[in-house]
Design an enzyme around this catalytic site. Structure first.
Site, PDB file in Angstrom:
ATOM      1  N   GLU A   1       0.861  -1.188   0.000  1.00  0.00           N
ATOM      2  CA  GLU A   1       0.000   0.000   0.000  1.00  0.00           C
ATOM      3  C   GLU A   1       0.885   1.221   0.000  1.00  0.00           C
ATOM      4  OE1 GLU A   1      -1.049  -1.783   3.196  1.00  0.00           O
ATOM      5  OE2 GLU A   1      -2.668  -2.932   2.284  1.00  0.00           O
TER       6      GLU A   1
ATOM      7  N   TYR B   1       7.824   1.928  -7.421  1.00  0.00           N
ATOM      8  CA  TYR B   1       7.143   0.636  -7.564  1.00  0.00           C
ATOM      9  C   TYR B   1       6.771   0.352  -9.028  1.00  0.00           C
ATOM     10  CZ  TYR B   1       6.811   1.202  -2.491  1.00  0.00           C
ATOM     11  OH  TYR B   1       7.100   1.392  -1.155  1.00  0.00           O
TER      12      TYR B   1
END
Ligand SMILES: CC(C)(COP(=O)(O)OP(=O)(O)OC[C@H]1O[C@@H](n2cnc3c(N)ncnc32)[C@H](O)[C@@H]1OP(=O)(O)O)[C@@H](O)C(=O)NCCC(=O)NCCS
Length: 153
Positions: free
Chosen positions: A108, A120
């Site tokens: 998250e 990411y």
């Protein structure tokens, strides 16, 4: 002379103070040494610390349960960012997670955290969903989390 390449060290509960010190440089709501000691006493959790000699310059914690891994936290002190440290820590942690049997890794990230989302995406994660009002913020309403996932080889 080229800058030294930091070593990556497997974290143990004995590194709790070091992990808390690095975490504090990177997050508005730092985790305590006790938090890290408790997490690392759990066999499902592992961590890596980046260090130049005795000087810590990054950390990551993952949890693996059956075929899934989760990024619990990753942080790099501001003065050591954009040197590839987080990418290295993530790559090594994903390798460890795969050896523990994980086939995918979830995380998250705060909706406003463009740096982490860029990291990411660069590492092959894709957006998988959203958790509404997931994070408290120092001076505003709670913020959504973006859920991201990446298969492990
Ligand atoms: C997010 C964070 C971990 C990135 O660490 P880092 O060591 O600076 O990242 P890297 O140097 O490994 O970056 C790898 C790639 O990610 C992307 N990236 C990282 N930081 C970025 C930024 N501020 N802006 C845009 N892209 C970024 C880039 O593609 C970068 O490659 P490049 O430098 O060749 O362009 C670091 O900024 C940090 O600790 N932030 C505070 C804590 C945090 O938000 N943790 C994540 C919670 S989900």
């Amino acid at each position: 002379m080229p800058a030294p390449v930091p070593d990556l060290i497997a974290a143990t509960p004995l590194h709790a103070d070091v992990l808390a010190a690095v975490h504090e440089t990177a997050f508005a709501y730092p985790w305590s040494a006790d938090d890290f000691a408790t997490l690392l006493a759990d066999p499902s959790v592992f961590g890596l610390i980046a260090a130049d000699g005795g000087s810590p310059c990054g950390m990551v914690l993952f949890r693996t349960v059956l075929d899934e891994a989760e990024v619990l936290t990753i942080g790099i002190p501001p003065e050591r960012r954009r040197q590839g440290l987080a990418a290295r820590l993530m790559a090594d942690a994903m390798t460890v997670a795969a050896t523990r049997g994980a086939e995918k890794v979830f995380l998250e990230v705060a909706d406003s955290n463009a740096a982490a989302q860029a990291l990411y995406l660069r590492l092959g994660f894709a957006v998988a969903g959203r958790r509404k009002q997931y994070y408290r913020t120092p001076d505003g309403p709670p913020e959504d989390a973006v859920v991201m996932v990446r298969p492990l080889p």
